[in-house]
Design an enzyme around this catalytic site. Structure first.
Site, short mmCIF file in Angstrom:
data_model
loop_
_atom_site.label_atom_id
_atom_site.label_comp_id
_atom_site.label_asym_id
_atom_site.label_seq_id
_atom_site.Cartn_x
_atom_site.Cartn_y
_atom_site.Cartn_z
N ASP A 293 0.86 -1.17 0.00
CA ASP A 293 0.00 0.00 0.00
C ASP A 293 0.91 1.24 0.00
O ASP A 293 2.12 1.15 0.15
CB ASP A 293 -0.98 -0.02 1.18
C1 NOJ Z 1 -4.08 3.76 0.07
C2 NOJ Z 1 -5.26 2.84 0.23
O1 NOJ Z 1 -5.19 2.17 1.46
C3 NOJ Z 1 -5.37 1.84 -0.89
O2 NOJ Z 1 -6.53 1.08 -0.72
C4 NOJ Z 1 -5.35 2.54 -2.20
O3 NOJ Z 1 -5.57 1.62 -3.23
C5 NOJ Z 1 -4.02 3.25 -2.33
N1 NOJ Z 1 -3.89 4.23 -1.28
C6 NOJ Z 1 -3.85 3.91 -3.68
O4 NOJ Z 1 -4.66 5.00 -3.78
#
Ligand code: NOJ
Length: 761
Positions: A293
């Protein structure tokens, strides 16, 4: 183009050479791996590490602000072949521009995979995922994901960071809006539907995109519902509650996973070898790739697990993370780490291989610009068909929570209606929090939807503002708690009207990532407004718009009709109006328990009995309860009314005993006892009375949606077999244990008929 051509020529030369020197692969079954390996052999260590690097684009940001000078560095790395993927690049022109750098300027011309959070639609938004889950309509959910893929792929995107399959029992957690609620069975079916919807039958088809099961794992169990917080759960919860939707996604063929921000039992998920190597890539045989993430690799330093960024990169890759999102740690340190022997080169090879494989599956090596057709983008974006489908699932997602004296549906003419609430006129908030590509003010507001029924007379009064300023994705919403302008006018408008429609709830940016709340009441001045209006007119229909379960006890006690309308996306107002006027009879059922107050949270229907369960008439204090609120929720999981009514009778089992090879048919007769045609989700729950690990008081095991005309009956049947009774036992195996079971069939987790059977040898 030169580099691409060069790559293709070298690739075919290698194919010939490879055939002569290597053990001959089976050209049919293994041709993909063979192609991937052929490319891999051309790559330097840096280039392989480059494939493991994902950068945010130069436009939208969906995480903490990029580091200073990031843009220049990213361009430099793109040109050097040190980037395998970009996220938040969207629109054919933009995608083409970055793809061109990868394909034409780098040594090998390997195309980028383009990721984006297509969570509930791209520009044409459908209901937030929690709302879609309330439809219990798997075909509609699959179709919604398919349409999202259609629109996103036309804008150059070929990978979505969805579905989020995290189970959560905590309404404080803002991201419950992005999941399918609290139940692992429903969550698994929805995970499968979404993966199939996004990925379709053939990933190389330009209208399908790669799905990503996230966040692996445990993210929905953040302590106190505070996003990113610590997660500490035992094996039973991990395997029986958290894992099932991930397993379902894997079985459905999901090609990527995202790990998560949280630590799980002391080890951050991104550096967690048990999760990534042992379970996912090992036991489950997942052969796609895992992306971290946003900066979750780097964040292992703040977790206190890695001593610095370099150490974080080492831990992440050794634990099985394949691609790094925005932490820059892989691209900066991985070469050194391999040279120092801290990360095995075979891990880098494996990660690059997995990533290249998915790119091949997408057909990007055949045509890196296959998602870059400007004409298709123009035709598909915001098309009528997409809006039609969005309206369809929006209606199906609405849940009728209360309807005293059949106040709903409303008559279509001759009514004087007051519409009250800031949200009623809001054309942005119903788009929800994940609406990066959608333009502001593109949702149909409730007011617009209601006004399309022209024969009633509408007076609109917004009342006080819900949020101050213009809330955005990256900033905290400032809720208005003091400016009462509009209050008096709203109360005045409500007087002497036949009915008052109050549109209250949360702003779209009050749920979603980093948007936890510590109280679940109507935010700001809305409760006060509701009570003030009630004083002058009790004929209230409350339309709730929110991204999580809310504790609305006062409304439940006093307001005659309540509908749960979540954030329903682009067609929000039309869907709500059609339900209020009875052109669609509500059929949604809650995918998540609504608590009476925040102190009951986490609250969920499949709880354990405890050693001192609640007694009906307790004469002593020593049982599991609260002094100040009952254990029961405000609205249970699976609950949802209709304008008609249904009766359940004659629950029968075809046998009282089941063996591991036989099955039992459970049947029940459902009758539409009301005045309207309606749909009902008939739900099957089972309780395993004694287990090697304690078992929940009931677990959803099946459901069927039926449609009935007034007076019509249907016999609904469920087949129960031993597989349905399996759980992760104390022996750490998926097994059904012999013993006694209770089966419940009914309209919700709290209202059902019961019968008993046993599983024996
Ligand atoms: C953080 C989020 O937790 C995740 O779900 C998301 O896909 C990413 N950022 C990218 O935006």
């Amino acid at each position: 183009m030169m580099n691409l051509c060069r790559l293709v020529i070298v690739f075919f030369m290698l194919l010939i050479v490879g055939c002569q020197t290597d053990p001959v692969p089976d050209p049919i079954s293994d041709s993909l791996n063979f192609k991937v390996d052929s490319v891999l052999r051309l790559m330097t260590l840096e280039e392989k590490i480059g494939q493991m690097n994902q950068y945010n684009g130069f436009w939208n940001v969906t995480g903490p602000s990029p580091k200073k000078g990031a843009a220049q560095l990213k361009y430099k790395h793109l040109e050097a072949g040190l980037v395998g993927s970009m996220l938040n690049v969207r629109g054919v022109e933009n995608v083409k521009a970055v793809q061109k750098i990868a394909v034409e300027k780098t040594r090998l011309g390997i195309p980028l995979i383009i990721g984006f959070d297509v969570i509930h639609g791209y520009k044409t938004l459908t209901p937030i995922p929690l709302a879609e889950a309330a439809s219990w309509d798997l075909d509609a959910i699959k179709n919604s994901a398919k349409n999202a893929a259609l629109e996103a792929s036309a804008a150059g995107i070929n990978w979505t960071f969805a579905p989020m399959v995290d189970i959560s029992r905590d309404a404080r957690w803002g991201r419950v809006m992005e999941g399918a609620g609290e139940d692992p069975y429903l969550g698994s079916l929805i995970a499968k539907a979404r993966v199939q919807g996004f990925q379709g039958e053939d990933l190389s088809d330009a209208i399908t995109i790669v799905a990503c099961a996230k966040h692996f794992a445990g993210y929905g169990f953040a302590e106190a519902g505070r996003d990113y917080n610590t997660v500490d759960v035992g094996m039973s919860t991990l395997y029986n509650i958290i894992f099932p939707p991930f397993i379902a996604a894997t079985k459905a063929g999901v090609r990527t996973y995202m790990n998560s921000f949280n630590e799980l039992n002391g080890i951050p998920a991104t550096g967690n070898a048990f999760l990534q190597r042992e379970v996912l890539k090992g036991a489950w045989g997942f052969d796609g790739f895992i992306v971290s993430d946003w900066d979750s690799a780097g964040e292992m330093v703040a977790h206190g697990y890695a001593k610095d960024d370099k150490h974080a990169a080492e831990l992440a890759v050794n634990a099985g993370s394949d691609m790094d999102m925005e932490s820059y740690t892989f691209v900066t340190y991985m070469k050194e780490l391999v040279e120092e022997g801290k990360v095995k080169e075979s891990y880098v090879n494996d990660a690059a291989r997995r990533i290249l494989k998915v790119k091949f599956e997408l057909g990007l090596f055949d045509n890196p610009y296959k998602y870059c057709d400007v004409n298709r983008e123009r035709e598909v974006t915001g098309s009528e068909e997409l809006h039609k489908a969005s309206l369809d699932i929006a209606k199906k997602s609405i849940v009728l929570l209360k309807n005293e004296n059949q106040l709903l549906p409303l008559k279509k003419e001759g009514l004087n209606i007051a519409v009250i609430g800031d949200l009623a006129n809001d054309k942005t908030s119903p788009l929800g929090s994940w609406r990066i590509a959608a333009e502001d003010k593109t949702a149909i507001s409730v007011l617009e939807g209601l006004k399309s029924y022209e024969k009633n007379n509408i007076t609109f009064a917004p009342g006080p503002k819900l949020a101050l300023g213009n809330p955005t994705f990256t900033q905290e919403v400032q809720v208005n708690t003091s400016d009462k302008s509009g209050f008096k006018e709203a109360v005045r408008a409500a007087k002497n009207k036949d009915v008052v429609i109050m549109v209250l709830g949360e702003h779209g940016f009050q749920s979603g990532e980093a948007r936890s709340r510590s109280n679940l009441k109507l935010p700001g001045l809305q409760q006060e407004l509701l009570e003030a209006v009630y004083k002058v007119n009790k004929n209230i229909v409350l339309v709730l718009m929110n991204g999580r379960p809310l504790a609305i006890n006062w409304a439940d006690k006093n307001v005659p009709s309540i509908i749960e309308a979540w954030q329903l996306g682009s067609q929000s107002g039309n869907a709500i109006a059609q339900v209020l006027y009875g052109d669609y009879n509500p059929s949604g059922k809650l995918p998540m328990t609504f608590p009476k107050n925040v102190g009951q949270v986490p609250i969920y229907y499949n709880y354990k009995n405890t050693g001192r369960p609640l007694k009906e008439n307790p004469n002593d204090v020593f049982h599991s309860h609260y002094q100040d609120v009952s254990n029961s929720p405000l609205y249970p999981f699976g609950y949802g009314l209709s304008y008609t009514s249904f009766s359940y009778k004659d629950l029968e089992l075809s046998a009282k005993t089941l063996t591991k090879d036989s099955s039992i048919v459970a049947s029940v007769t459902v009758t539409n006892t009301g005045k309207y045609f309606g749909k009902e989700v008939v739900q099957l729950y089972i309780r395993d009375l004694v287990g090697s690990r304690t078992r929940p008081v009931k677990e959803l095991k099946g459901f069927e949606m039926i449609s009935l005309n007034p007076g019509e009956s249907k016999v609904v049947q469920f087949t129960i077999d031993a597989k349905m009774l399996q759980f992760y036992t104390a022996q750490n195996k998926w097994e059904a244990e012999f013993g006694d079971f209770t089966v419940f069939i009914g309209e919700s987790s709290a209202k059902s008929l019961e019968a008993n059977f046993s599983l024996s040898k």
